[in-house]
Design a protein around this motif. Structure first.
Motif, PDB file in Angstrom:
ATOM      1  N   HIS A  56       0.823  -1.175  -0.040  1.00  0.00           N
ATOM      2  CA  HIS A  56       0.052   0.133  -0.127  1.00  0.00           C
ATOM      3  C   HIS A  56       0.976   1.287   0.019  1.00  0.00           C
ATOM      4  CE1 HIS A  56      -3.505  -2.198   1.957  1.00  0.00           C
ATOM      5  NE2 HIS A  56      -3.334  -2.652   0.888  1.00  0.00           N
ATOM      6  N   GLU A  57       0.548   2.110  -0.837  1.00  0.00           N
ATOM      7  CA  GLU A  57       1.331   3.378  -0.871  1.00  0.00           C
ATOM      8  C   GLU A  57       1.362   4.196   0.376  1.00  0.00           C
ATOM      9  OE1 GLU A  57       0.826   5.349  -4.517  1.00  0.00           O
ATOM     10  OE2 GLU A  57       1.336   3.794  -5.908  1.00  0.00           O
ATOM     11  N   ILE A  58       0.017   4.240   0.844  1.00  0.00           N
ATOM     12  CA  ILE A  58      -0.168   5.113   2.054  1.00  0.00           C
ATOM     13  C   ILE A  58      -0.543   4.253   3.197  1.00  0.00           C
ATOM     14  CG2 ILE A  58      -1.478   6.940   2.976  1.00  0.00           C
ATOM     15  CD1 ILE A  58      -1.942   8.250   0.336  1.00  0.00           C
ATOM     16  N   LYS A  59       0.301   4.221   4.273  1.00  0.00           N
ATOM     17  CA  LYS A  59       0.093   3.474   5.314  1.00  0.00           C
ATOM     18  C   LYS A  59      -0.313   4.347   6.818  1.00  0.00           C
ATOM     19  CE  LYS A  59       3.120  -0.183   3.706  1.00  0.00           C
ATOM     20  NZ  LYS A  59       3.749   0.807   2.743  1.00  0.00           N
ATOM     21  N   SER A  60      -1.199   4.149   7.382  1.00  0.00           N
ATOM     22  CA  SER A  60      -1.525   4.829   8.699  1.00  0.00           C
ATOM     23  C   SER A  60      -1.056   4.099   9.848  1.00  0.00           C
ATOM     24  CB  SER A  60      -3.117   4.559   8.950  1.00  0.00           C
ATOM     25  OG  SER A  60      -3.659   3.292   9.108  1.00  0.00           O
ATOM     26  N   ARG A  61      -0.922   4.762  10.853  1.00  0.00           N
ATOM     27  CA  ARG A  61      -0.332   4.269  12.209  1.00  0.00           C
ATOM     28  C   ARG A  61      -0.907   2.881  12.355  1.00  0.00           C
ATOM     29  NH1 ARG A  61      -0.021   7.378  18.170  1.00  0.00           N
ATOM     30  NH2 ARG A  61       1.052   5.726  19.070  1.00  0.00           N
ATOM     31  N   ASP A  62      -2.122   2.723  12.284  1.00  0.00           N
ATOM     32  CA  ASP A  62      -2.941   1.505  12.617  1.00  0.00           C
ATOM     33  C   ASP A  62      -2.394   0.445  11.583  1.00  0.00           C
ATOM     34  OD1 ASP A  62      -4.889  -0.007  13.942  1.00  0.00           O
ATOM     35  OD2 ASP A  62      -5.768  -0.020  11.919  1.00  0.00           O
ATOM     36  N   THR A  63      -2.055   0.663  10.411  1.00  0.00           N
ATOM     37  CA  THR A  63      -1.490  -0.178   9.273  1.00  0.00           C
ATOM     38  C   THR A  63      -0.197  -0.707   9.869  1.00  0.00           C
ATOM     39  OG1 THR A  63      -2.822   0.848   7.791  1.00  0.00           O
ATOM     40  CG2 THR A  63      -0.928  -0.449   6.990  1.00  0.00           C
ATOM     41  N   TYR A  64       0.693   0.078  10.349  1.00  0.00           N
ATOM     42  CA  TYR A  64       1.874  -0.165  10.655  1.00  0.00           C
ATOM     43  C   TYR A  64       1.898  -1.048  11.844  1.00  0.00           C
ATOM     44  CZ  TYR A  64       4.404   2.787   7.621  1.00  0.00           C
ATOM     45  OH  TYR A  64       4.841   3.671   6.237  1.00  0.00           O
ATOM     46  N   GLU A  65       1.013  -0.871  12.672  1.00  0.00           N
ATOM     47  CA  GLU A  65       0.782  -1.758  13.865  1.00  0.00           C
ATOM     48  C   GLU A  65       0.272  -3.100  13.768  1.00  0.00           C
ATOM     49  OE1 GLU A  65      -1.797   0.397  16.548  1.00  0.00           O
ATOM     50  OE2 GLU A  65      -0.441   1.890  17.153  1.00  0.00           O
ATOM     51  N   LYS A  66      -0.722  -3.047  12.594  1.00  0.00           N
ATOM     52  CA  LYS A  66      -1.033  -4.477  12.210  1.00  0.00           C
ATOM     53  C   LYS A  66      -0.093  -5.228  11.400  1.00  0.00           C
ATOM     54  CE  LYS A  66      -5.376  -4.475  13.527  1.00  0.00           C
ATOM     55  NZ  LYS A  66      -5.839  -5.446  14.683  1.00  0.00           N
ATOM     56  N   MET A  67       0.805  -4.308  10.837  1.00  0.00           N
ATOM     57  CA  MET A  67       2.069  -5.103  10.047  1.00  0.00           C
ATOM     58  C   MET A  67       2.966  -5.857  11.206  1.00  0.00           C
ATOM     59  SD  MET A  67       2.493  -2.670   6.786  1.00  0.00           S
ATOM     60  CE  MET A  67       4.023  -3.331   6.282  1.00  0.00           C
ATOM     61  N   GLU A  68       3.115  -4.902  12.147  1.00  0.00           N
ATOM     62  CA  GLU A  68       4.158  -5.445  13.011  1.00  0.00           C
ATOM     63  C   GLU A  68       3.698  -6.694  13.905  1.00  0.00           C
ATOM     64  OE1 GLU A  68       7.548  -5.922  15.000  1.00  0.00           O
ATOM     65  OE2 GLU A  68       7.264  -4.669  13.617  1.00  0.00           O
ATOM     66  N   GLU A  69       2.091  -6.571  14.252  1.00  0.00           N
ATOM     67  CA  GLU A  69       1.650  -7.650  14.795  1.00  0.00           C
ATOM     68  C   GLU A  69       1.667  -8.891  13.884  1.00  0.00           C
ATOM     69  OE1 GLU A  69      -2.770  -8.984  16.561  1.00  0.00           O
ATOM     70  OE2 GLU A  69      -2.470  -7.321  15.683  1.00  0.00           O
ATOM     71  N   SER A  70       1.524  -8.709  12.318  1.00  0.00           N
ATOM     72  CA  SER A  70       1.391  -9.970  11.788  1.00  0.00           C
ATOM     73  C   SER A  70       3.151 -10.484  11.471  1.00  0.00           C
ATOM     74  CB  SER A  70       1.352  -9.147  10.046  1.00  0.00           C
ATOM     75  OG  SER A  70      -0.437  -8.873  10.032  1.00  0.00           O
ATOM     76  N   ILE A  71       4.004  -9.689  11.591  1.00  0.00           N
ATOM     77  CA  ILE A  71       5.253 -10.388  11.478  1.00  0.00           C
ATOM     78  C   ILE A  71       5.717 -11.006  12.797  1.00  0.00           C
ATOM     79  CG2 ILE A  71       7.798  -9.411  12.028  1.00  0.00           C
ATOM     80  CD1 ILE A  71       7.079  -9.428   8.930  1.00  0.00           C
ATOM     81  N   GLN A  72       4.990 -10.528  14.117  1.00  0.00           N
ATOM     82  CA  GLN A  72       5.345 -11.534  15.073  1.00  0.00           C
ATOM     83  C   GLN A  72       4.389 -12.761  14.884  1.00  0.00           C
ATOM     84  OE1 GLN A  72       3.831  -9.113  18.552  1.00  0.00           O
ATOM     85  NE2 GLN A  72       5.408  -7.522  18.017  1.00  0.00           N
ATOM     86  N   ILE A  73       3.119 -12.799  14.520  1.00  0.00           N
ATOM     87  CA  ILE A  73       2.643 -13.869  14.231  1.00  0.00           C
ATOM     88  C   ILE A  73       3.404 -15.075  13.065  1.00  0.00           C
ATOM     89  CG2 ILE A  73       0.339 -15.166  13.616  1.00  0.00           C
ATOM     90  CD1 ILE A  73       0.162 -13.793  16.299  1.00  0.00           C
ATOM     91  N   ILE A  74       3.941 -14.613  12.206  1.00  0.00           N
ATOM     92  CA  ILE A  74       4.725 -15.154  11.143  1.00  0.00           C
ATOM     93  C   ILE A  74       5.793 -15.591  11.653  1.00  0.00           C
ATOM     94  CG2 ILE A  74       5.853 -14.563   8.788  1.00  0.00           C
ATOM     95  CD1 ILE A  74       3.891 -12.642   8.321  1.00  0.00           C
ATOM     96  N   ASP A  75       6.404 -14.986  12.387  1.00  0.00           N
ATOM     97  CA  ASP A  75       7.598 -15.573  13.085  1.00  0.00           C
ATOM     98  C   ASP A  75       7.288 -16.598  14.162  1.00  0.00           C
ATOM     99  OD1 ASP A  75      10.719 -14.849  13.822  1.00  0.00           O
ATOM    100  OD2 ASP A  75       9.653 -15.218  15.928  1.00  0.00           O
ATOM    101  N   GLN A  76       6.370 -16.828  14.759  1.00  0.00           N
ATOM    102  CA  GLN A  76       5.877 -17.842  15.449  1.00  0.00           C
ATOM    103  C   GLN A  76       5.371 -19.048  14.664  1.00  0.00           C
ATOM    104  OE1 GLN A  76       2.569 -16.466  18.333  1.00  0.00           O
ATOM    105  NE2 GLN A  76       3.910 -14.720  18.809  1.00  0.00           N
ATOM    106  N   MET A  77       4.850 -18.788  13.486  1.00  0.00           N
ATOM    107  CA  MET A  77       4.270 -19.528  12.662  1.00  0.00           C
ATOM    108  C   MET A  77       5.615 -20.407  12.068  1.00  0.00           C
ATOM    109  SD  MET A  77       1.595 -21.248  11.918  1.00  0.00           S
ATOM    110  CE  MET A  77       0.468 -19.989  12.438  1.00  0.00           C
TER     111      MET A  77
END
Length: 219
Positions: A157-178
């Protein structure tokens, strides 16, 4: 040429036949045959392309190996379909990881792709143990593919909000666990082999120790 184009050509040709009947006895007959063939070809179209996901041909040798292991023909088909799906998911996961630095870092930390490919090879060698890899095949691997798909989509996404970055960071953590779970899936699958190796190493060490003691006593 598209199917609709062939159909139009055929219909126009047949129409010309009606007009041409007043001009010749044989020419319209030839046009009629050509027109009918064009119409039929237009409606039939080209045959559908073979899917890239189709199962590879099973060799007689491999089939015999499966049968000798006690598998039925139905079980063989199910096994091959399951592994074919897993192979596609591993390839997709590898492609996803190669597109993003954070995903690459996770793969390096857990050896996720290597573990997935290694477990796949073990299943090929021991098809009757398919049920032991159920978490890997039906939960961890497909979820990992879905998570990385979504992460890459949002990351683009070209434009990311603060909430978007938080969701991406959460996703990375889940991906790491998986990713860690996939590595554990492989380790659990080969655990018996490692235990057998430990036993063999222990026996070998004891044998070497006794041999050294014997040599000391002989001197």
């Amino acid at each position: 040429m598209k199917r609709s184009t062939w159909t139009i050509i055929g219909l126009v040709t047949i129409g010309a036949i009606i007009f041409g009947t007043m001009l010749s006895d044989y020419f319209p007959v030839l046009l009629l045959i050509g027109g009918v063939l064009l119409v039929v070809y237009g409606f039939k179209g080209k045959s559908a392309p073979v899917s890239n996901n189709s199962l590879p041909v099973l060799s007689k040798k491999r089939e015999q190996t499966y049968l000798e292991s006690g598998m039925s023909y139905r079980e063989i088909e199910f096994f091959r379909e399951t592994l074919n799906q897993a192979k596609q998911e591993i390839e997709k996961l590898q492609a996803n990881i190669s597109q993003n630095a954070k995903l690459k870092a996770i793969d390096l930390r857990h050896d996720t792709i290597r573990a997935a490919k290694a477990l796949f090879k073990e299943l090929v060698k021991e098809p009757t143990r398919l049920n032991e890899a159920s978490h890997f095949l039906y939960t961890h691997l497909p979820n990992m593919v879905d998570l990385t798909n979504k992460y890459l989509e949002i990351n683009n996404h070209e434009i990311k909000s603060r909430d978007t970055y938080e969701k991406m960071e959460e996703s990375i953590q889940i991906i790491d666990q998986m990713a860690s779970l996939i590595t554990q899936d492989y380790q659990k699958f080969v655990a018996d082999d490692l235990e057998e190796l430990d036993v063999e190493l222990s026996i070998a060490k004891q044998s070497i120790k006794r041999e050294n003691q014997y040599k000391e006593e002989v001197r």
